[in-house]
Scaffold this motif. Structure first.
Motif, PDB file in Angstrom:
ATOM      1  N   ARG A  93      30.263 -30.851  18.229  1.00 61.00           N
ATOM      2  CA  ARG A  93      28.948 -30.999  18.794  1.00 61.00           C
ATOM      3  C   ARG A  93      28.403 -29.968  18.990  1.00 61.00           C
ATOM      4  O   ARG A  93      28.833 -28.837  19.279  1.00 61.00           O
ATOM      5  N   ILE A  94      27.005 -30.134  18.363  1.00 63.41           N
ATOM      6  CA  ILE A  94      26.084 -29.045  18.694  1.00 63.41           C
ATOM      7  C   ILE A  94      25.654 -28.949  20.063  1.00 63.41           C
ATOM      8  O   ILE A  94      24.663 -29.892  20.250  1.00 63.41           O
ATOM      9  N   ALA A  95      26.009 -28.139  20.766  1.00 66.04           N
ATOM     10  CA  ALA A  95      25.583 -27.840  22.258  1.00 66.04           C
ATOM     11  C   ALA A  95      24.331 -27.783  22.514  1.00 66.04           C
ATOM     12  O   ALA A  95      23.425 -28.033  23.320  1.00 66.04           O
ATOM     13  N   LYS A  96      23.587 -26.692  21.552  1.00 64.25           N
ATOM     14  CA  LYS A  96      22.456 -25.845  21.832  1.00 64.25           C
ATOM     15  C   LYS A  96      21.888 -25.358  20.533  1.00 64.25           C
ATOM     16  O   LYS A  96      22.709 -25.003  19.718  1.00 64.25           O
ATOM     17  N   ALA A  97      20.688 -25.314  20.296  1.00 64.24           N
ATOM     18  CA  ALA A  97      20.272 -24.730  18.921  1.00 64.24           C
ATOM     19  C   ALA A  97      18.708 -24.276  19.163  1.00 64.24           C
ATOM     20  O   ALA A  97      18.024 -24.526  20.199  1.00 64.24           O
ATOM     21  N   TYR A  98      18.671 -23.256  18.243  1.00 65.89           N
ATOM     22  CA  TYR A  98      17.281 -22.549  18.614  1.00 65.89           C
ATOM     23  C   TYR A  98      16.608 -21.963  17.233  1.00 65.89           C
ATOM     24  O   TYR A  98      17.593 -21.469  16.449  1.00 65.89           O
ATOM     25  N   SER A  99      15.583 -22.480  16.762  1.00 67.48           N
ATOM     26  CA  SER A  99      15.031 -22.077  15.460  1.00 67.48           C
ATOM     27  C   SER A  99      13.599 -21.478  15.713  1.00 67.48           C
ATOM     28  O   SER A  99      12.788 -21.985  16.577  1.00 67.48           O
ATOM     29  N   VAL A 100      13.431 -20.524  14.989  1.00 71.20           N
ATOM     30  CA  VAL A 100      12.102 -19.608  14.973  1.00 71.20           C
ATOM     31  C   VAL A 100      11.753 -19.381  13.707  1.00 71.20           C
ATOM     32  O   VAL A 100      12.158 -18.861  12.985  1.00 71.20           O
ATOM     33  N   PHE A 101      10.215 -19.567  13.562  1.00 67.86           N
ATOM     34  CA  PHE A 101       9.728 -19.250  12.218  1.00 67.86           C
ATOM     35  C   PHE A 101       8.415 -18.910  12.362  1.00 67.86           C
ATOM     36  O   PHE A 101       7.836 -19.050  13.339  1.00 67.86           O
ATOM     37  N   GLU A 102       7.862 -18.196  10.996  1.00 61.83           N
ATOM     38  CA  GLU A 102       6.459 -17.799  11.071  1.00 61.83           C
ATOM     39  C   GLU A 102       5.765 -18.177   9.822  1.00 61.83           C
ATOM     40  O   GLU A 102       6.257 -18.042   8.684  1.00 61.83           O
ATOM     41  N   CYS A 103       4.846 -19.087   9.986  1.00 66.35           N
ATOM     42  CA  CYS A 103       4.194 -19.765   8.702  1.00 66.35           C
ATOM     43  C   CYS A 103       2.798 -19.316   8.666  1.00 66.35           C
ATOM     44  O   CYS A 103       1.991 -20.317   7.960  1.00 66.35           O
ATOM     45  N   GLY A 104       2.268 -18.215   9.353  1.00 61.01           N
ATOM     46  CA  GLY A 104       0.794 -18.164   9.144  1.00 61.01           C
ATOM     47  C   GLY A 104       0.000 -18.828  10.049  1.00 61.01           C
ATOM     48  O   GLY A 104       0.298 -19.452  10.922  1.00 61.01           O
ATOM     49  N   GLN A 105      -1.253 -19.336   9.623  1.00 61.95           N
ATOM     50  CA  GLN A 105      -1.930 -20.409  10.257  1.00 61.95           C
ATOM     51  C   GLN A 105      -1.482 -21.592  10.122  1.00 61.95           C
ATOM     52  O   GLN A 105      -1.600 -22.204   9.097  1.00 61.95           O
ATOM     53  N   ALA A 106      -1.079 -22.309  11.307  1.00 63.74           N
ATOM     54  CA  ALA A 106      -0.665 -23.656  11.129  1.00 63.74           C
ATOM     55  C   ALA A 106      -1.994 -24.791  11.266  1.00 63.74           C
ATOM     56  O   ALA A 106      -2.568 -24.545  12.369  1.00 63.74           O
ATOM     57  N   LEU A 107      -2.315 -25.320  10.365  1.00 58.92           N
ATOM     58  CA  LEU A 107      -3.523 -26.157  10.249  1.00 58.92           C
ATOM     59  C   LEU A 107      -3.399 -27.168  11.291  1.00 58.92           C
ATOM     60  O   LEU A 107      -4.223 -27.728  12.013  1.00 58.92           O
ATOM     61  N   VAL A 108      -2.142 -27.823  11.119  1.00 54.14           N
ATOM     62  CA  VAL A 108      -1.803 -29.133  12.112  1.00 54.14           C
ATOM     63  C   VAL A 108      -0.534 -28.947  12.848  1.00 54.14           C
ATOM     64  O   VAL A 108       0.823 -29.347  12.348  1.00 54.14           O
ATOM     65  N   PRO A 109      -0.479 -27.838  13.680  1.00 49.91           N
ATOM     66  CA  PRO A 109       0.726 -27.723  14.398  1.00 49.91           C
ATOM     67  C   PRO A 109       1.731 -28.592  14.906  1.00 49.91           C
ATOM     68  O   PRO A 109       2.951 -28.420  14.759  1.00 49.91           O
ATOM     69  N   GLU A 110       1.304 -29.914  15.327  1.00 53.81           N
ATOM     70  CA  GLU A 110       2.168 -30.991  15.398  1.00 53.81           C
ATOM     71  C   GLU A 110       3.032 -31.523  14.221  1.00 53.81           C
ATOM     72  O   GLU A 110       4.044 -31.773  14.253  1.00 53.81           O
TER      73      GLU A 110
END
Length: 289
Positions: free
Chosen positions: A164-181
């Motif tokens: 079971r995955i109890a907790k997860a965190y991802s972080v990324f950098e993609c420059g300017q996000a045109l549509v963040p959603e």
């Protein structure tokens, strides 16, 4: 570097891999020879490419396994190479250079190198020659990918091997996000795909697999809501580095670090390093037996 999104991890880790080879070749390997009492004139002294890591120890033929901690301590004590910094350049091929190291010319797919001996300071190694990929390679086209990292916490039931995955965190950098959603939605989907790739999805060959024409999602398992930390998954999209930084392709990069994060968490929990996918509950149960 000229890259495309799905090879971002390859490009982003190349310099570290080349630096690691220098540390092994001129730091850990000389330490191993000393601990094994192998003289430089012995033919085995040139067999560094035959040595391998097994359960955190360096092994070669019938010689006694050497733990990494002992090799590192010896390298520090004897002033062997204990650190390296490398720079690489990719234009659909890697830059290449030769560096004089300890009486020999070392060829590597990097264009700059600095090393540290023991606990000393880093020193730059002057390259003897260098070759960069031709600019004509740029006609292939380029894309600039984002970088992503992931942490996961897992819980494994010893009796059944169910993870079971109890907790997860991802972080990324993609420059300017045109549509963040849309970007965040893709990162959530990439996380689910990474989980499926690491833990569930398998395609056996021949008649035992989809080649028999009978397979469906009942056999080819993909990640479902019950396989994901739906309420404990945090996705962080870092702001662009500068106001005028353009958008950068992200594509599969939000999936790439999920698999090594899960494999490292499994190794931390069980002490066993799996080197093929998927890591199913039956395999986990066997490792915990």
């Amino acid at each position: 570097s000229a890259t495309s999104a799905s090879i971002g991890a390859h490009v982003g880790t190349h310099s570290a891999a080349e630096a690691a080879r220098v540390i092994f070749r001129f730091g850990l390997w000389p330490a191993a020879l000393e601990l094994w009492h192998i003289a430089k004139a012995d033919p085995r002294a040139r067999q560094w490419d035959r040595a391998r890591w097994q359960d955190g120890q360096l092994v070669l033929d019938d010689l006694a396994p050497l733990p990494l901690s002992k090799l590192a301590a010896t390298a520090h004590a004897r002033g062997f190479v204990t650190g390296a910094i490398a720079h690489s350049f990719s234009r659909w091929a890697w830059s290449r250079a030769r560096f004089p190291l300890f009486g020999e010319q070392v060829r590597a797919e990097i264009d700059a190198l600095a090393i540290r001996r023991g606990s000393g300071k880093f020193e730059r190694i002057d390259r003897v020659s260098v070759k960069f990929p031709p600019t004509d390679n740029n006609r292939i086209g380029t894309a600039y990918t984002s970088m992503c990292g992931t942490l996961v916490r897992v819980e494994i039931e010893r009796a059944t091997g169910i993870l079971r995955i109890a907790k997860a965190y991802s972080v990324f950098e993609c420059g300017q996000a045109l549509v963040p959603e849309v970007v965040l939605g893709q990162s959530h989907g990439g996380f689910a795909m990474g989980v499926g790739y690491a833990l569930l999805e398998t395609l056996p060959p021949f008649e035992g697999g989809p080649g028999n024409g009978q397979w469906n999602l009942g056999q080819y398992l993909i990640a479902r809501g019950s396989d994901l930390p739906l309420h404990d998954l945090e996705i962080e999209m870092l702001p662009q580095l500068t106001p005028d930084e353009p958008p950068k392709g992200m594509a599969e990069v939000v999936m790439i670090p999920i698999v090594p994060a899960l494999l490292n968490a499994i190794n931390d929990a069980t002490g066993h390093r799996f080197r093929s996918l998927p890591v199913t509950s039956s395999l986990l149960k066997g490792a915990l037996a």
